[in-house]
Scaffold this motif. Structure first.
Motif, short mmCIF file in Angstrom:
data_model
loop_
_atom_site.label_atom_id
_atom_site.label_comp_id
_atom_site.label_asym_id
_atom_site.label_seq_id
_atom_site.Cartn_x
_atom_site.Cartn_y
_atom_site.Cartn_z
N VAL A 142 0.85 -1.19 0.00
CA VAL A 142 0.00 0.00 0.00
C VAL A 142 0.88 1.24 0.00
O VAL A 142 2.00 1.22 0.51
N VAL A 143 0.39 2.29 -0.61
CA VAL A 143 1.08 3.58 -0.61
C VAL A 143 0.06 4.66 -0.25
O VAL A 143 -1.14 4.48 -0.46
N PRO A 144 0.55 5.78 0.31
CA PRO A 144 -0.38 6.88 0.57
C PRO A 144 -0.99 7.37 -0.75
O PRO A 144 -0.32 7.39 -1.79
N ASN A 145 -2.25 7.75 -0.70
CA ASN A 145 -2.93 8.23 -1.90
C ASN A 145 -2.18 9.37 -2.57
O ASN A 145 -2.16 9.47 -3.79
N ARG A 146 -1.56 10.23 -1.79
CA ARG A 146 -0.87 11.39 -2.36
C ARG A 146 0.35 11.00 -3.19
O ARG A 146 0.86 11.80 -3.96
N GLY A 186 9.31 -3.32 -0.55
CA GLY A 186 10.61 -2.79 -0.15
C GLY A 186 11.10 -1.65 -1.00
O GLY A 186 12.04 -0.94 -0.61
N GLU A 187 10.51 -1.43 -2.16
CA GLU A 187 10.91 -0.29 -2.98
C GLU A 187 10.48 1.01 -2.30
O GLU A 187 9.46 1.05 -1.63
N ARG A 188 11.29 2.06 -2.49
CA ARG A 188 11.00 3.35 -1.87
C ARG A 188 10.20 4.24 -2.80
O ARG A 188 10.69 4.58 -3.88
N VAL A 189 9.01 4.58 -2.36
CA VAL A 189 8.16 5.48 -3.12
C VAL A 189 8.38 6.90 -2.60
O VAL A 189 8.39 7.12 -1.40
N ILE A 190 8.57 7.84 -3.52
CA ILE A 190 8.82 9.23 -3.16
C ILE A 190 7.48 9.95 -3.03
O ILE A 190 6.64 9.88 -3.93
N LEU A 191 7.29 10.63 -1.91
CA LEU A 191 6.06 11.40 -1.70
C LEU A 191 6.27 12.84 -2.12
O LEU A 191 7.34 13.40 -1.88
N PRO A 192 5.23 13.43 -2.71
CA PRO A 192 5.36 14.85 -3.13
C PRO A 192 5.33 15.78 -1.93
O PRO A 192 4.89 15.44 -0.88
N VAL A 199 9.60 6.40 -7.83
CA VAL A 199 10.34 5.40 -7.06
C VAL A 199 11.81 5.78 -7.04
O VAL A 199 12.37 6.19 -8.06
N GLN A 200 12.45 5.64 -5.87
CA GLN A 200 13.89 5.87 -5.78
C GLN A 200 14.61 4.61 -6.23
O GLN A 200 14.34 3.51 -5.73
N THR A 201 15.53 4.77 -7.19
CA THR A 201 16.28 3.63 -7.72
C THR A 201 17.49 3.33 -6.84
O THR A 201 17.83 4.11 -5.94
N ALA A 202 18.16 2.22 -7.09
CA ALA A 202 19.32 1.81 -6.31
C ALA A 202 20.45 2.83 -6.35
O ALA A 202 21.20 2.97 -5.39
N ASP A 203 20.55 3.57 -7.47
CA ASP A 203 21.62 4.57 -7.57
C ASP A 203 21.21 5.94 -7.03
O ASP A 203 21.90 6.93 -7.22
#
Length: 69
Positions: free
Chosen positions: A15-19, A63-69, A32-36
């Protein structure tokens, strides 16, 4: 008075925040933040949602990092 009625729920989902979800025409994406350390726009398929979070059924791995605005 607030009333909440759960009509469906699932366990062990992403799940991710709607925003975090952007909608362009009918396509939904997240950043999404990539490995680099860079970011990329990733198309996602969504499932169940409530007023604060949305289930991601495709396009992300746990486990992937989602970037929030």
């Amino acid at each position: 008075m607030n009333v909440r009625v759960d009509t469906a729920s699932r366990d062990d989902v992403i799940v991710v925040p709607n925003r975090a979800i952007k909608t362009v025409q009918r396509n939904k994406t997240v950043e999404v933040q990539t490995a680099d350390g860079k970011t990329e726009t990733r198309p996602v398929q969504v499932g169940l949602a409530n007023d604060s979070q949305t289930e991601i059924v495709g396009g992300l791995v746990a486990g992937e990092r989602v970037i929030l605005p």
